[in-house]
Design a protein around this motif. Structure first.
Motif, mmCIF file in Angstrom:
data_model
loop_
_atom_site.group_PDB
_atom_site.id
_atom_site.type_symbol
_atom_site.label_atom_id
_atom_site.label_comp_id
_atom_site.label_asym_id
_atom_site.label_seq_id
_atom_site.Cartn_x
_atom_site.Cartn_y
_atom_site.Cartn_z
ATOM 1 N N VAL A 199 -1.799 4.077 10.312
ATOM 2 C CA VAL A 199 -2.791 4.625 11.454
ATOM 3 C C VAL A 199 -2.490 4.336 12.783
ATOM 4 N N LYS A 200 -2.357 5.144 13.601
ATOM 5 C CA LYS A 200 -1.704 4.935 15.251
ATOM 6 C C LYS A 200 -2.809 5.759 16.052
ATOM 7 N N ALA A 211 -4.764 14.043 11.602
ATOM 8 C CA ALA A 211 -5.452 12.620 11.604
ATOM 9 C C ALA A 211 -6.031 12.662 10.076
ATOM 10 N N HIS A 212 -6.602 13.417 9.408
ATOM 11 C CA HIS A 212 -7.292 12.998 8.490
ATOM 12 C C HIS A 212 -6.650 13.590 7.249
ATOM 13 N N ASP A 231 1.648 1.850 12.239
ATOM 14 C CA ASP A 231 0.496 1.300 11.509
ATOM 15 C C ASP A 231 -0.323 0.421 12.114
ATOM 16 N N GLN A 232 -0.084 0.457 13.565
ATOM 17 C CA GLN A 232 -0.464 -0.516 14.526
ATOM 18 C C GLN A 232 -2.032 -0.558 14.567
ATOM 19 N N GLU A 262 -3.438 9.632 14.539
ATOM 20 C CA GLU A 262 -2.599 10.313 13.655
ATOM 21 C C GLU A 262 -2.366 9.252 12.380
ATOM 22 N N THR A 263 -2.009 9.838 11.263
ATOM 23 C CA THR A 263 -1.763 9.138 10.080
ATOM 24 C C THR A 263 -0.664 9.606 9.320
ATOM 25 N N SER A 264 0.260 8.540 8.919
ATOM 26 C CA SER A 264 1.421 8.771 8.301
ATOM 27 C C SER A 264 1.189 8.182 7.016
#
Length: 460
Positions: free
Chosen positions: A99-100, A154-155, A76-77, A118-120
């Motif tokens: 989000v990174k 990403a989305h 999440d940086q 990229e999103t987790s």
């Protein structure tokens, strides 16, 4: 981190300096309404997202509590993006998109060129809803998807979580091939370990769907979301908050829209709405009001972004209503209107113009105020330069006189046809006017800059 108070807001929650966008983690928890929000604390522009935090006993008087969540992890940086909240075993669970960036701009570390990120999905648990250990209590719960058939790398974002029976459910906004919006469903027994269940793709979800929300009200299901790139007319904003009645089956997580999605607010400034249940069991919505420039007042930090008034979601005869919340009505009803005129802004209610003066003269306007009127076809109401009128069986509004110097944005808005009924309840604040038509049948809200000091009605 410790709790500290920055400022207090009344009626509308505003950015406590710098930037605010989406409401997050909206919940009634242990006797207080908690509202978190996307927050960039360094400038009045979008940047690396934190979660600001505010609490209220009535959704009218808000105390800002500073920053609740901020980037600390590799995943999440570059941003703690939007999400939601639930209560479980007395604890507050906050879900968010982490989000990174895969690439950064060397001149601006707060943006990702070409959306290369990229999103987790992650969660943080608080014992009391006020203290959050951003280093020790975060947990990644859904990893980045590398399978486009399941989700976009990403989305895929904005987890909304709720409990139904013995399971917890999560809905996420996403895209398929970055051309068709979709929603994803996940299920969990303990609100921590999640399994993918199903998805729904629709051209009505735009190219990318943000901030999905699905809930039961008045015996049916309502879906709201913010499809992107649905108003490509050369004007800002291209992304809109929309709603529709839906068929939903919890067992299969099957979703099907029963009607065409329509705007939640016809001023088209409102975005990223989020709902939850108030202390009395009503489904209530709050949303972000987008602002093209910051408000700058001498002696105060510039701020940009605010929330609309709380709105109760109801369904009547197959139509979704968004009526003003009873707490707002109580706020304006609690004082005698005749006694309130001429007092300082801190005293609360200022004006309730149930019958604005006709043709001659103006009625003084002290903000904030509520105005009620039945605006007959062909008549116009002027509120400090903001014009409202009825024409072709619709309510229209024009903010061009109180939006001066701002180009590329829509200056007018109108409701759908109303069937000859034009009952208006209008709430006027320094930077926002909200028009509730026929008890919330439709709402038209506009961000404004520089409202004047009088209100009048005349024949057009």
């Amino acid at each position: 981190m410790g709790v500290f108070y920055l400022k207090k807001d009344r009626l509308h929650l505003r950015a406590p300096g710098n930037w605010m966008n989406d409401p997050n983690g909206f919940i009634y928890y242990k006797g207080k309404y908690h509202l978190f929000y996307q927050y960039f604390p360094y400038a009045p522009v979008w940047g690396t997202m934190h979660w600001g935090h505010a609490v209220s006993e009535d959704m009218i008087h808000w105390d800002h509590l500073g920053i609740a969540l901020f980037p600390t992890k590799d995943y999440d940086q570059n941003g703690v993006f939007s999400g939601s909240a639930i209560e479980r075993e007395g604890k507050l669970y906050l879900y968010y998109s982490a989000v990174k960036y895969l690439e950064t701009d060397s001149e601006n570390i707060h943006v990702a060129p070409g959306d290369h990120y990229e999103t987790s999905q992650a969660v943080i648990v608080s014992e009391d809803g006020y203290h959050f250990d951003n280093w020790g209590d975060k947990k990644k719960i859904i990893p980045v998807s590398m399978d486009e058939e399941v989700a976009n790398r990403a989305h895929t974002r904005d987890p909304k979580v709720w409990r139904d029976g013995g399971h917890y459910y999560m809905i996420l906004g996403s895209t398929y091939g970055e051309q068709t919006g979709r929603v994803l469903f996940y299920r969990s027994k303990d609100a921590l370990a999640w399994e993918y269940v199903s998805q729904c793709r629709s051209g009505q979800f735009g190219k990318i769907l943000e901030c999905p929300d699905l809930f039961a009200v008045d015996g049916g299901s309502v879906f709201i979301g913010s499809p992107m790139y649905v108003t490509e007319d050369g004007m800002e904003y291209r992304h809109q908050a929309m709603c529709a009645l839906a068929d939903y089956d919890a067992k299969s997580c099957g979703l099907k829209l029963k009607q065409e999605m329509r705007l939640i607010d016809y001023g088209m400034d409102l975005y990223a709405p989020q709902t939850n249940v108030d202390r009395d069991g009503r489904r209530v919505m709050i949303a972000w009001m987008r602002m093209p420039r910051a408000v700058e007042t001498e002696g105060e930090s510039p701020w940009r972004g605010m929330m609309c008034l709380p709105r109760v979601v109801e369904v009547r005869d197959g139509h979704i209503f968004f009526r003003v919340h009873p707490e707002v009505e109580r706020y304006f009803d609690k004082k005698d209107i005749g006694e309130s005129r001429g007092r300082s802004p801190e005293d609360g209610v200022k004006e309730d113009a149930s019958k604005p003066e006709q043709e001659t003269g103006n009625k003084s306007l002290t903000i904030p105020c509520r105005l009620r009127t039945v605006l007959e076809e062909g008549r116009e109401l002027n509120i400090g330069g903001y014009r409202i009128w009825t024409e072709d069986d619709a309510v229209w509004a024009d903010r061009s006189k109180v939006y001066a110097g701002i180009e590329g944005y829509r200056l007018t808005g109108s409701t759908p046809k109303l069937g000859g009924r034009y009952e208006l309840e209008i709430f006027v604040d320094d930077n926002l006017i909200e028009i509730f038509v026929n008890g919330g049948q439709y709402v038209l809200s506009h961000v404004v800059y520089g409202i004047g000091g009088s209100v009048s009605e005349r024949q057009r």
